[in-house]
Scaffold this active site. Structure first.
Site, PDB file in Angstrom:
ATOM      1  N   ASP A  45      -0.981 -15.977 -22.354  1.00  0.00           N
ATOM      2  CA  ASP A  45      -1.254 -14.445 -20.690  1.00  0.00           C
ATOM      3  C   ASP A  45      -2.439 -12.924 -21.272  1.00  0.00           C
ATOM      4  O   ASP A  45      -1.514 -12.631 -22.128  1.00  0.00           O
ATOM      5  CB  ASP A  45       0.098 -14.247 -19.856  1.00  0.00           C
ATOM      6  N   ASP A  95      -5.131 -12.031 -16.432  1.00  0.00           N
ATOM      7  CA  ASP A  95      -4.378 -11.243 -15.594  1.00  0.00           C
ATOM      8  C   ASP A  95      -5.463 -10.602 -14.997  1.00  0.00           C
ATOM      9  O   ASP A  95      -6.097  -9.815 -15.965  1.00  0.00           O
ATOM     10  CB  ASP A  95      -3.568 -10.895 -16.719  1.00  0.00           C
ATOM     11  N   GLU A 152      -7.002 -14.889 -13.402  1.00  0.00           N
ATOM     12  CA  GLU A 152      -6.922 -14.976 -11.837  1.00  0.00           C
ATOM     13  C   GLU A 152      -7.798 -13.858 -11.816  1.00  0.00           C
ATOM     14  O   GLU A 152      -8.056 -12.362 -12.017  1.00  0.00           O
ATOM     15  CB  GLU A 152      -4.821 -13.791 -12.028  1.00  0.00           C
ATOM     16  N   HIS A 206       4.214 -17.852 -11.092  1.00  0.00           N
ATOM     17  CA  HIS A 206       6.086 -16.808 -10.791  1.00  0.00           C
ATOM     18  C   HIS A 206       5.020 -15.394  -9.260  1.00  0.00           C
ATOM     19  O   HIS A 206       5.912 -15.010  -9.515  1.00  0.00           O
ATOM     20  CB  HIS A 206       5.973 -16.436 -12.201  1.00  0.00           C
ATOM     21  N   ASP A 207       3.949 -15.475  -8.991  1.00  0.00           N
ATOM     22  CA  ASP A 207       4.101 -14.585  -7.794  1.00  0.00           C
ATOM     23  C   ASP A 207       4.300 -14.753  -6.211  1.00  0.00           C
ATOM     24  O   ASP A 207       4.051 -14.124  -5.632  1.00  0.00           O
ATOM     25  CB  ASP A 207       3.049 -14.106  -8.470  1.00  0.00           C
TER      26      ASP A 207
HETATM   27  C1  GLC Z   1      -0.445 -10.679 -12.197  1.00  0.00           C
HETATM   28  C2  GLC Z   1       0.410 -11.274 -12.114  1.00  0.00           C
HETATM   29  C3  GLC Z   1       1.460 -10.964 -12.069  1.00  0.00           C
HETATM   30  C4  GLC Z   1       2.122  -8.844 -12.480  1.00  0.00           C
HETATM   31  C5  GLC Z   1       0.622  -8.540 -12.016  1.00  0.00           C
HETATM   32  C6  GLC Z   1       0.186  -6.954 -12.911  1.00  0.00           C
HETATM   33  O1  GLC Z   1      -1.013 -10.589 -10.597  1.00  0.00           O
HETATM   34  O2  GLC Z   1       0.511 -12.975 -12.007  1.00  0.00           O
HETATM   35  O3  GLC Z   1       3.073 -11.055 -12.298  1.00  0.00           O
HETATM   36  O4  GLC Z   1       2.698  -8.094 -11.632  1.00  0.00           O
HETATM   37  O5  GLC Z   1      -0.889  -9.982 -12.154  1.00  0.00           O
HETATM   38  O6  GLC Z   1       0.401  -7.100 -14.095  1.00  0.00           O
END
Ligand code: GLC
Length: 540
Positions: free
Chosen positions: A100, A201, A262, A327-328
């Site tokens: 990540d 991310d 993402e 995980h979100d």
């Molecule tokens: C992304 C991650 C999340 C995190 C956020 C800030 O959305 O998936 O878990 O809290 O970024 O880094």
């Protein structure tokens, strides 16, 4: 074709996978201990790559998504030696490792930020986004995704810094060439170590509007004030693409490395926005997450709509991807649960995910049907859950410890698990399911194996047989002369599907079926499916 196009990728949230030292938190040695579960043995699940949520040193305000040292391993997870061993042991089992990459922001305790914060003329001042107050207030109305304003006032130097998430996660200033240089150097460090790829991310947050224009007000109101703005100035700025192109060039200078970004967006999470991050010449990310399934309602029409949209935005060499859980968000087993039908639904969902054109991403535990539960208030760990309790359950529910066996601690730890075992771990666990032919785990295992040995399932063209289905999702995957038919009944009642696929009946062969069906009656004009029946058949 590249390996990541043919791969099944499995996300591990390292805190919650397996704890090897009894401190209640999962770790790298724990992942090594469970590699055989993932691949390399005849009874392994059979996945090809692991994406690890962050493992770098972090003060854990956002559980690793706030990094204070990009080139290290947090001691809670292990050390560099263990990481190298993980790479080696994973590669031995044909499992690739994807890290990540959290580079929109750092931790406020990263030495870069500590320096930047120290004075207005520090040479790293411009590595972050510092602005003067406007009329004694924040420079504009931008908000933090996790609540509150996106600007934090720093008494010492009399300026505000920008943070898209927590105030402990200051955003880097990606307009500064020195930041790019430093981050790219760090990326090289991991590539040289031999990691196979990165998940980027919030890649669509890197660049913010130079004039700091306010976002227009959004009439759609979610739980968070953040949702009451259209994020056109603090996200998806055009200059972001230049950075990604540079990143892709760096990746291309190594052999066989991949990237998936993402691209955060609100529901319904259509494929259009992420597709733009592949680059006009396919020169940006290899893939950007398509989150449409995360928001899809449980019905054939809604899933088909997502797939057709994804197909539309990923023609030719553009490669789609699908994901049901991460995980979100609440796990899909939980989202789609229904009385005693939940396992059947989970099977249909798995059959869909693993028979589409595009890379499937699994989330640890979905293969055994892990669900979500609310965490008691005093045990909540996630900053989002803490802030919005009781209106938002937070993300802890989707991050519960992996359920390995029916012991007291689910076989996850010998200590006190970092999140309470508030779910049905005594019934739902690997030990109960491995080897039981009717279990969800064995179902995933067989589907993954089928995908692996059936080229058209991995690489074939997608064709829907009904674009607005009511109950049955029907589509084919075709590669050369090989044609596969997939029929999925989304409801707890039988349904008829017309077999309008030509006279290929004689060659039909069932490759996989939820109900042990032996033949598809191609000589008749229609087929009746049982409640929640799914079929994968070779028809040419
Ligand atoms: C992304 C991650 C999340 C995190 C956020 C800030 O959305 O998936 O878990 O809290 O970024 O880094």
């Amino acid at each position: 074709m590249s390996w990541w196009q043919e791969a099944v990728i499995y996300q591990i949230y390292p805190r919650s996978f397996y704890d090897s030292n009894g401190d209640g938190v999962g770790d790298l040695q724990g992942i090594i201990d469970k590699l055989d579960y993932l691949n390399g043995k005849p009874d392994s699940l059979g996945i090809d790559a692991i994406w690890l949520s962050p493992i770098n040193p972090s003060p854990m305000f956002d559980f690793g998504y706030d990094i204070s040292d990009y080139e290290g391993i947090d001691s809670v997870f292990g050390d560099m030696k263990t990481f190298k061993l993980l790479l080696k042991e994973a590669h031995k089992r044909k499992i690739r490792i994807i890290l990540d990459l959290v580079i929109n922001h750092t931790s406020h305790l990263h030495p870069w930020f500590i320096e930047s914060r120290s004075s207005k003329d520090n040479k790293k001042r411009d590595w972050y986004i510092w602005k003067d107050p406007v009329n004694g207030k924040e420079p504009n109305k931008w908000l933090g995704s996790f609540g509150g304003k996106a600007w934090e006032f720093d008494e010492k130097t009399g300026q505000y810094y920008y943070h898209a998430f927590l105030k402990e996660q200051p955003d880097l200033n990606w307009r500064n060439p020195e930041v790019r240089k430093a981050v790219f150097k760090m990326i090289k460090f991991w590539l040289d170590l031999g990691v196979d790829g990165f998940r980027l991310d919030v890649v669509n947050y890197y660049i913010k509007d130079e004039q700091l224009r306010n976002n227009p007000v959004n009439i759609f109101k979610g739980v968070r004030p953040y949702d009451w703005q259209y994020h056109i100035y603090d996200r998806n700025r055009p200059e972001t693409h230049e950075i990604i192109k540079g990143f892709r060039k760096l990746l291309n200078s190594y052999k066989d490395r991949m990237s998936v970004g993402e691209v955060f967006q609100e529901p319904p999470g259509t494929a259009e926005l992420p597709a733009a991050y592949y680059g006009e010449k396919n020169d940006e990310l290899h893939m950007a997450f398509n989150f449409s399934f995360l928001y899809s309602k449980w019905n054939a029409g809604s899933f088909m709509k997502s797939v057709l949209e994804s197909e539309k935005f990923h023609p030719g060499t553009h490669w789609p991807n699908y994901t049901l859980s991460n995980h979100d968000q609440p796990r899909h087993y939980y989202r789609y649960r229904r009385r005693d039908e939940s396992v059947q639904r989970a099977k249909i969902a798995a059959m869909l995910l693993l028979t589409l054109r595009g890379t499937p991403f699994l989330y640890y535990g979905e293969e055994i049907g892990m669900t979500c539960e609310r965490i008691p208030k005093d045990k909540i760990q996630d900053p989002v859950g803490k802030k919005y309790w009781p209106f938002h359950p937070g993300r802890d529910g989707a991050r519960l410890p992996m359920s390995w066996n029916n012991g007291e601690k689910a076989g996850f730890t010998t200590g006190e698990p970092w999140l309470p075992l508030v779910f049905n771990h005594k019934e739902v666990n690997v030990q109960n399911q491995a080897g039981d032919a009717s279990s969800l785990f064995e179902f995933y295992r067989k589907l993954i194996a089928l995908r692996k040995k059936t080229k058209s399932l991995r690489l074939g063209d997608f064709q829907s047989l009904e674009s607005e289905p009511k109950q049955i999702m029907a589509y084919t995957r075709t590669l050369g002369k090989e044609k596969i038919l997939i029929l999925l009944n989304f409801e707890n009642k039988p349904a008829i599907f017309p077999l309008q696929i030509g006279k290929t009946g004689k060659q039909s062969e069932i490759l996989f079926s939820t109900h042990g069906r032996k033949i598809v009656p191609f000589e008749s004009p229609e087929i009746q499916l049982e409640p929640y029946e799914g079929i994968i058949a070779k028809i040419g």
